[in-house]
Write a protein that holds these residues in place. Structure first.
Motif, PDB file in Angstrom:
ATOM      1  N   PRO A 140       2.309  -7.177  -2.479  1.00 49.24           N
ATOM      2  CA  PRO A 140       1.241  -6.374  -2.081  1.00 49.24           C
ATOM      3  C   PRO A 140       1.543  -5.139  -1.372  1.00 49.24           C
ATOM      4  CG  PRO A 140       1.407  -8.841  -1.420  1.00 49.24           C
ATOM      5  CD  PRO A 140       2.610  -8.334  -1.828  1.00 49.24           C
ATOM      6  N   THR A 141       0.495  -4.258  -1.076  1.00 50.68           N
ATOM      7  CA  THR A 141       0.700  -2.617  -0.653  1.00 50.68           C
ATOM      8  C   THR A 141       1.079  -2.849   0.780  1.00 50.68           C
ATOM      9  OG1 THR A 141      -0.992  -1.732  -2.134  1.00 50.68           O
ATOM     10  CG2 THR A 141      -0.469  -0.730  -0.115  1.00 50.68           C
ATOM     11  N   GLU A 142       0.505  -3.795   1.456  1.00 51.46           N
ATOM     12  CA  GLU A 142       0.643  -3.862   3.114  1.00 51.46           C
ATOM     13  C   GLU A 142       1.645  -4.969   3.485  1.00 51.46           C
ATOM     14  OE1 GLU A 142      -0.852  -1.633   4.816  1.00 51.46           O
ATOM     15  OE2 GLU A 142      -2.012  -0.711   3.210  1.00 51.46           O
ATOM     16  N   THR A 159      -5.721  -7.186  -2.525  1.00 53.23           N
ATOM     17  CA  THR A 159      -5.041  -5.578  -2.221  1.00 53.23           C
ATOM     18  C   THR A 159      -4.406  -5.325  -3.596  1.00 53.23           C
ATOM     19  OG1 THR A 159      -2.994  -6.735  -1.036  1.00 53.23           O
ATOM     20  CG2 THR A 159      -5.042  -5.913   0.278  1.00 53.23           C
TER      21      THR A 159
END
Length: 237
Positions: A140-142, A159
């Protein structure tokens, strides 16, 4: 349309009977579980550049082992072993809109295997005599670590992934079992955002997308080689 195209991709992956490795959330605990469950798989600790030659023309791929270490490591390892040399692209979907070109089925090494029978083959590890499968791995991006063995939908993640299905993305084909990818890969012919979080992107075409656009079913990979970054490939015991 999306459901049809996704179904086409799933059916094109290798068939396998594999249990989901784990269902933990993307945290340190899951990273630890993944490390222990998949420690025998090759990993790419950094980046590598791979060159495929198709009909005499090069396609260069930047392989991302930072955000997809196992998926990228598997691909670079297979390239380095010479597994992809001579294999064909057995599925090309451009109509009614650009979708993917897919190849990497080891069965296609035999020209006597009909193209309509391809799409179920896996890499057989000579050390074990068994197919080598890798986990579904998407970061995931974060997040600081990828999640393993589950899609974003099943993991409850809303996300976007770090590595997205933009035009030129290179990702692993699989069956409907998350941990069933082996050697078959596909290249996105357009932005395919509806596949994000369901399939593992591990790199992007940086040169030769015009060559990819001309690939037809049955076209073969003349050669595949690691141009740089092979020193980033690690095998753990």
């Amino acid at each position: 349309m999306a459901l049809f195209l996704v179904g086409t991709l799933i059916l094109g992956g290798c068939t396998a009977s594999r249990d989901t490795a784990n269902s933990a959330s993307p945290d340190v605990a899951q990273a630890s579980t993944a490390d222990s469950a998949f420690r025998n798989l090759p990993r790419l600790e950094g980046e590598a550049i791979v060159e495929l030659v198709v009909k005499g023309s090069p396609i260069r791929i930047l392989v991302n082992g930072v955000d997809a270490p196992i998926t990228a490591g598997n691909f670079v390892d297979l390239v380095n072993r010479g597994v992809y040399n001579g294999l064909s692209f057995h599925r090309v979907v451009r109509d009614p809109q650009p979708f993917v070109v897919q190849g990497g089925d080891p069965q296609s090494q035999d020209p006597n295997v009909p193209i309509n029978q391809l799409g179920t083959g896996s890499f057989i590890d000579p050390a074990t005599g068994q197919p080598r499968y890798i986990p579904l791995e998407i970061q995931p991006t974060e997040a600081e670590q990828p999640i393993y063995s589950q899609t974003f939908e099943t993991a409850g993640i809303s996300t976007a992934p770090k590595l997205r299905h933009t035009r030129g993305a290179v990702a692993m084909a699989r069956s409907n079992v998350p941990d069933s990818a082996s050697s078959q890969f596909y290249i996105a012919l357009a932005d395919l955002n509806f596949l994000d979080g369901s399939y593992a992107v591990f790199g992007y075409v940086t040169e030769g997308m015009n060559v990819v656009d001309q690939i037809q079913p049955g076209d073969r990979i003349d050669t595949a080689r690691v141009i740089s970054g092979l020193n980033n490939l690690k095998s753990e015991s």
